[in-house]
Design a protein around this motif. Structure first.
Motif, PDB file in Angstrom:
ATOM      1  N   GLU A 100       0.820  -1.214   0.000  1.00 32.05           N
ATOM      2  CA  GLU A 100       0.000   0.000   0.000  1.00 32.05           C
ATOM      3  C   GLU A 100       0.853   1.262   0.000  1.00 32.05           C
ATOM      4  OE1 GLU A 100      -2.836   0.022   3.121  1.00 32.05           O
ATOM      5  OE2 GLU A 100      -3.878  -1.800   2.433  1.00 32.05           O
ATOM      6  N   THR A 101       2.021   1.227   0.649  1.00 32.95           N
ATOM      7  CA  THR A 101       2.898   2.406   0.669  1.00 32.95           C
ATOM      8  C   THR A 101       3.398   2.727  -0.730  1.00 32.95           C
ATOM      9  OG1 THR A 101       3.615   1.823   2.913  1.00 32.95           O
ATOM     10  CG2 THR A 101       4.980   3.401   1.690  1.00 32.95           C
ATOM     11  N   LEU A 102       3.811   1.701  -1.451  1.00 34.58           N
ATOM     12  CA  LEU A 102       4.285   1.906  -2.820  1.00 34.58           C
ATOM     13  C   LEU A 102       3.152   2.366  -3.733  1.00 34.58           C
ATOM     14  CD1 LEU A 102       6.732   1.760  -4.636  1.00 34.58           C
ATOM     15  CD2 LEU A 102       6.299  -0.682  -4.978  1.00 34.58           C
ATOM     16  N   GLN A 103       1.969   1.820  -3.534  1.00 34.45           N
ATOM     17  CA  GLN A 103       0.812   2.260  -4.320  1.00 34.45           C
ATOM     18  C   GLN A 103       0.517   3.739  -4.073  1.00 34.45           C
ATOM     19  OE1 GLN A 103      -2.688  -0.173  -3.820  1.00 34.45           O
ATOM     20  NE2 GLN A 103      -1.578  -2.086  -4.196  1.00 34.45           N
ATOM     21  N   HIS A 104       0.636   4.164  -2.821  1.00 31.47           N
ATOM     22  CA  HIS A 104       0.379   5.568  -2.488  1.00 31.47           C
ATOM     23  C   HIS A 104       1.407   6.482  -3.163  1.00 31.47           C
ATOM     24  CE1 HIS A 104      -0.906   9.016  -0.106  1.00 31.47           C
ATOM     25  NE2 HIS A 104       0.370   9.251   0.173  1.00 31.47           N
ATOM     26  N   ILE A 105       2.666   6.062  -3.215  1.00 34.86           N
ATOM     27  CA  ILE A 105       3.720   6.862  -3.859  1.00 34.86           C
ATOM     28  C   ILE A 105       3.452   6.967  -5.361  1.00 34.86           C
ATOM     29  CG2 ILE A 105       6.186   6.927  -4.419  1.00 34.86           C
ATOM     30  CD1 ILE A 105       6.699   5.601  -1.688  1.00 34.86           C
ATOM     31  N   LEU A 106       3.128   5.830  -5.995  1.00 36.83           N
ATOM     32  CA  LEU A 106       2.835   5.843  -7.431  1.00 36.83           C
ATOM     33  C   LEU A 106       1.656   6.754  -7.749  1.00 36.83           C
ATOM     34  CD1 LEU A 106       3.239   2.050  -8.364  1.00 36.83           C
ATOM     35  CD2 LEU A 106       4.724   3.922  -9.065  1.00 36.83           C
ATOM     36  N   SER A 161       0.511   9.268  -5.958  1.00 34.78           N
ATOM     37  CA  SER A 161       0.866  10.658  -5.672  1.00 34.78           C
ATOM     38  C   SER A 161       1.632  11.270  -6.842  1.00 34.78           C
ATOM     39  CB  SER A 161       1.688  10.724  -4.389  1.00 34.78           C
ATOM     40  OG  SER A 161       2.086  12.047  -4.119  1.00 34.78           O
ATOM     41  N   ASP A 162       2.600  10.524  -7.386  1.00 34.15           N
ATOM     42  CA  ASP A 162       3.342  11.010  -8.554  1.00 34.15           C
ATOM     43  C   ASP A 162       2.431  11.178  -9.756  1.00 34.15           C
ATOM     44  OD1 ASP A 162       5.644  11.028  -7.084  1.00 34.15           O
ATOM     45  OD2 ASP A 162       6.415   9.112  -7.860  1.00 34.15           O
ATOM     46  N   TRP A 163       1.488  10.244  -9.916  1.00 36.45           N
ATOM     47  CA  TRP A 163       0.566  10.321 -11.039  1.00 36.45           C
ATOM     48  C   TRP A 163      -0.320  11.560 -10.946  1.00 36.45           C
ATOM     49  CZ3 TRP A 163      -4.764  10.323 -11.642  1.00 36.45           C
ATOM     50  CH2 TRP A 163      -5.224  10.113 -12.951  1.00 36.45           C
ATOM     51  N   CYS A 164      -0.792  11.894  -9.761  1.00 36.07           N
ATOM     52  CA  CYS A 164      -1.639  13.077  -9.581  1.00 36.07           C
ATOM     53  C   CYS A 164      -0.891  14.357  -9.951  1.00 36.07           C
ATOM     54  CB  CYS A 164      -2.130  13.161  -8.138  1.00 36.07           C
ATOM     55  SG  CYS A 164      -3.298  11.865  -7.680  1.00 36.07           S
ATOM     56  N   VAL A 165       0.403  14.419  -9.600  1.00 36.05           N
ATOM     57  CA  VAL A 165       1.223  15.584  -9.947  1.00 36.05           C
ATOM     58  C   VAL A 165       1.343  15.702 -11.470  1.00 36.05           C
ATOM     59  CG1 VAL A 165       3.552  16.549  -9.831  1.00 36.05           C
ATOM     60  CG2 VAL A 165       2.495  15.607  -7.771  1.00 36.05           C
ATOM     61  N   SER A 166       1.604  14.589 -12.133  1.00 33.37           N
ATOM     62  CA  SER A 166       1.755  14.594 -13.591  1.00 33.37           C
ATOM     63  C   SER A 166       0.432  14.949 -14.279  1.00 33.37           C
ATOM     64  CB  SER A 166       2.246  13.225 -14.070  1.00 33.37           C
ATOM     65  OG  SER A 166       3.526  12.945 -13.569  1.00 33.37           O
ATOM     66  N   PHE A 167      -0.663  14.388 -13.810  1.00 33.85           N
ATOM     67  CA  PHE A 167      -1.978  14.649 -14.388  1.00 33.85           C
ATOM     68  C   PHE A 167      -2.346  16.128 -14.250  1.00 33.85           C
ATOM     69  CE2 PHE A 167      -6.778  13.542 -14.061  1.00 33.85           C
ATOM     70  CZ  PHE A 167      -6.963  13.934 -15.375  1.00 33.85           C
ATOM     71  N   THR A 168      -2.118  16.692 -13.055  1.00 28.94           N
ATOM     72  CA  THR A 168      -2.403  18.109 -12.837  1.00 28.94           C
ATOM     73  C   THR A 168      -1.531  18.993 -13.721  1.00 28.94           C
ATOM     74  OG1 THR A 168      -2.965  17.571 -10.542  1.00 28.94           O
ATOM     75  CG2 THR A 168      -2.611  19.893 -11.073  1.00 28.94           C
ATOM     76  N   LEU A 198     -11.406  12.456 -10.992  1.00 25.98           N
ATOM     77  CA  LEU A 198     -10.536  11.348 -11.366  1.00 25.98           C
ATOM     78  C   LEU A 198      -9.410  11.150 -10.354  1.00 25.98           C
ATOM     79  CD1 LEU A 198     -10.281  12.030 -15.211  1.00 25.98           C
ATOM     80  CD2 LEU A 198     -11.558  10.204 -14.088  1.00 25.98           C
ATOM     81  N   ILE A 199      -8.895  12.241  -9.805  1.00 27.37           N
ATOM     82  CA  ILE A 199      -7.817  12.122  -8.819  1.00 27.37           C
ATOM     83  C   ILE A 199      -8.301  11.397  -7.568  1.00 27.37           C
ATOM     84  CG2 ILE A 199      -6.424  13.494  -7.205  1.00 27.37           C
ATOM     85  CD1 ILE A 199      -5.948  15.480  -9.466  1.00 27.37           C
ATOM     86  N   ASN A 200      -9.564  11.621  -7.204  1.00 30.48           N
ATOM     87  CA  ASN A 200     -10.105  11.019  -5.985  1.00 30.48           C
ATOM     88  C   ASN A 200     -10.927   9.760  -6.238  1.00 30.48           C
ATOM     89  OD1 ASN A 200      -9.220  13.149  -4.082  1.00 30.48           O
ATOM     90  ND2 ASN A 200     -10.594  14.439  -5.279  1.00 30.48           N
ATOM     91  N   CYS A 201     -11.033   9.349  -7.496  1.00 26.53           N
ATOM     92  CA  CYS A 201     -11.865   8.189  -7.844  1.00 26.53           C
ATOM     93  C   CYS A 201     -11.103   6.890  -7.554  1.00 26.53           C
ATOM     94  CB  CYS A 201     -12.265   8.261  -9.303  1.00 26.53           C
ATOM     95  SG  CYS A 201     -13.333   6.910  -9.843  1.00 26.53           S
ATOM     96  N   LYS A 202     -11.609   6.098  -6.625  1.00 26.62           N
ATOM     97  CA  LYS A 202     -10.926   4.853  -6.258  1.00 26.62           C
ATOM     98  C   LYS A 202     -11.061   3.782  -7.338  1.00 26.62           C
ATOM     99  CE  LYS A 202     -11.335   5.521  -1.262  1.00 26.62           C
ATOM    100  NZ  LYS A 202     -11.843   4.961   0.025  1.00 26.62           N
ATOM    101  N   SER A 203     -12.136   3.835  -8.105  1.00 29.85           N
ATOM    102  CA  SER A 203     -12.326   2.815  -9.141  1.00 29.85           C
ATOM    103  C   SER A 203     -11.473   3.073 -10.380  1.00 29.85           C
ATOM    104  CB  SER A 203     -13.796   2.757  -9.550  1.00 29.85           C
ATOM    105  OG  SER A 203     -14.221   3.999 -10.081  1.00 29.85           O
TER     106      SER A 203
END
Length: 564
Positions: free
Chosen positions: A250-256, A258-265, A413-418
């Motif tokens: 879960e820690t690695l998933q959270h890091i991935l 987080s980086d994706w949200c920065v790139s998307f924004t 999309l950033i907050n969408c868990k699905s």
């Protein structure tokens, strides 16, 4: 016990005398009919009048017998009927050059079909052999959609391009280190390259080779070299067995994420400021195309999502995202919502009740309302939900979001868990971001290109056939750039088979436009978006392909023929 007779086998008995006589009679009748003068068919008389060489008629009669003399010998049943040069009257009426077959099944970049989508396989079309550039031919049922000096804009993502030409593509191979570096710099600085209409020796044109390198570059996030990150829909089979250490971490998933949200924004901000023309978000369930204002004839930012499900659409409604279903006929209250009037839950129910009352008012006028059972609200709602579920995962479920609602969609999309798979080979892996320009956290990638030279059979013997294959996530700007280069390098004559990632073909629809920007306004507003001016002109066109996409393209004498 039967006597042993030489040459006699008890298991193979001779035919009865009656059959032998009948066979003899058939031969004599066949020989007699062959001596009579046969009427010449119309096509044969026309060929004889034109002085064209023809093969003799087969001399065998209907009874299976043969006549006398060498001209009356039986035709070899194993001989091919098309081994001779065709007469002019027999040539198919097609404007084709070179013999080849159209591409077969539409495969993705890893030569596999998407599992969730039915690929459209074109019929194989034969092409006549002439010592010129191959030109794709079409049957009467597959007439080219148009003939023009420009191709229509195609917003689908291609997984493979296969070009063919009578001139070699060797200029695309073995770029020098300086040419490769120059191509990268030209891409990063958005250098505009203008080539002459025809290049005599493409192998010696450094400018052409650098421009080709420039056209193959795209930007990707995340970048995991051991995983195929496009396509994502139906990619579980290709990803099975690959290493994914984040699936249970879960820690690695959270890091991935987080980086994706920065790139998307970062990508959305570039799009909003008109420094990025468009980009794609590829999830394991659907694909999203974000376009800047001015592209595809729209005057605001747009986002197309395909395919969608009822669950995604309901979640978007709950977040206050206004959207439309361009391919679904809207009801009265849906039209009111699409026009910008936001309704609360109670108001929406009231409007629905009003629509139902209006639909049964004509029964009261006829005085038969008591004799017909009026469906209750629950039945109507259930029927509507069934209809909505039936279009899930289909092209008709494409959703259009416009203007400021695209920013609300970004936050959703950033907050969408699905958005991320919870099980399977793609578990915990963020969606793929594809862009024509650099953005924060992106990695520069190259489309794969290779040229092949083969010998093909022609009436006069064998001739060289040259092909160029490009694979990868080929976005609209790359398709246009490559065809512009081939226009110059192949002297305005080549053909191509285009393989589409099917879930993105519906991005070519053309919803109603509130306002269409002129060409000058588009150039002024998107001057720094990183595209060649001609490519920008191309992408600003209003789409005309509908739910289909380009499948075959052929250029002859600098004129395009295309088919979708």
């Amino acid at each position: 016990m039967a006597l042993s007779v030489p040459g006699y086998s008890p298991s193979f008995k001779r035919p009865p005398e009656k059959l032998r006589l009948r066979r003899k009679r058939g031969r004599s009748l066949g020989a007699a009919s062959s001596t009579e003068k046969r009427p010449e068919p119309a096509t044969r008389r026309a060929a004889l009048t034109a002085g064209l060489p023809l093969r003799p008629f087969p001399a065998a009669g209907r009874g299976g017998g043969g006549g006398g003399g060498p001209a009356a010998s039986r035709r070899n049943p194993f001989a091919r009927l098309d081994n001779r040069p065709r007469a002019a009257a027999e040539l198919p009426n097609v404007p084709s050059r070179g013999q080849q077959e159209a591409p077969g099944p539409f495969l993705d970049s890893n030569q596999e079909n998407d599992l969730l989508w039915e690929e459209k396989i074109p019929e194989r079309t034969a092409i006549t052999e002439l010592p010129q550039t191959p030109h794709v031919s079409f049957s009467e049922s597959d007439i080219p959609s148009s003939e023009s000096t420009e191709l229509p804009v195609d917003w689908s993502i291609k997984t493979r391009l296969l070009f063919a030409s009578s001139q070699p593509f060797t200029w695309t191979d073995h770029l020098k280190a300086q040419e490769e570096a120059q191509g990268v710099i030209q891409h990063c600085r958005a250098t505009e390259v203008t080539l002459p209409q025809s290049i005599q020796d493409p192998r010696l044109s450094t400018e052409l080779r650098c421009a080709f390198q420039q056209s193959l570059i795209y930007w990707l996030h995340p970048a995991l070299s051991w995983l195929p990150l496009f396509p994502r829909i139906g990619a579980d089979r290709k990803m099975a067995g690959k290493t994914n250490p984040w699936s249970n971490d879960e820690t690695l998933q959270h890091i991935l994420m987080s980086d994706w949200c920065v790139s998307f924004t970062s990508l959305y901000n570039l799009l909003k400021t008109k420094l990025c023309p468009y980009f794609y978000v590829c999830t394991y369930q659907f694909t999203i195309l974000f376009r800047a204002a001015g592209l595809a004839g729209d005057d605001v930012i747009t986002a197309l999502i395909s395919p969608t499900t009822r669950g995604i659409r309901e979640a978007m409604k709950n977040e206050g995202i206004e959207f439309s279903l361009p391919l679904i006929k809207e009801s009265g209250h849906e039209k009111r919502k699409a026009s910008g009037t936001s309704l609360g839950h109670g108001e929406e129910q009231a409007v629905s009740d009003e629509d139902e009352e209006e639909s049964f008012s004509w029964l009261e006028e006829m005085g038969v309302q008591d004799k017909i059972k009026k469906p209750d609200v629950l039945s109507i709602k259930l029927r509507k939900e069934i209809h909505e579920v039936q279009m899930d995962h289909r092209p008709e479920s494409v959703v259009l979001v416009k203007g400021t609602n695209t920013f609300t969609l970004l936050n959703f999309l950033i907050n969408c868990k699905s958005l991320i798979a919870t099980s399977g080979p793609q578990a915990g892996l963020p969606p793929t971001l594809l862009s024509p320009i650099a953005f924060r956290g992106a990695t520069m990638q190259m489309l794969k290109a290779r040229s092949v030279n083969v010998k093909t059979q022609a009436p006069s013997g064998y001739r060289d056939q040259f092909s160029l294959e490009i694979t990868g996530p080929i976005m609209p700007h790359s398709l246009h750039s490559v065809t512009m280069l081939l226009r110059s390098s192949q002297s305005g004559s080549f053909s191509a088979g285009l393989y589409t990632h099917e879930p993105t073909a519906v991005f070519n629809i053309c919803p109603p436009k509130d306002k269409v920007l002129g060409k000058e306004a588009v150039h002024e507003e998107l001057a720094n978006c990183g595209l060649h001016p001609k490519t920008l002109d191309h992408l600003s066109q209003t789409p005309i392909l509908g739910q289909s996409s380009l499948r075959h393209v052929a250029m002859s004498d600098y004129i395009y023929n295309w088919r979708s």
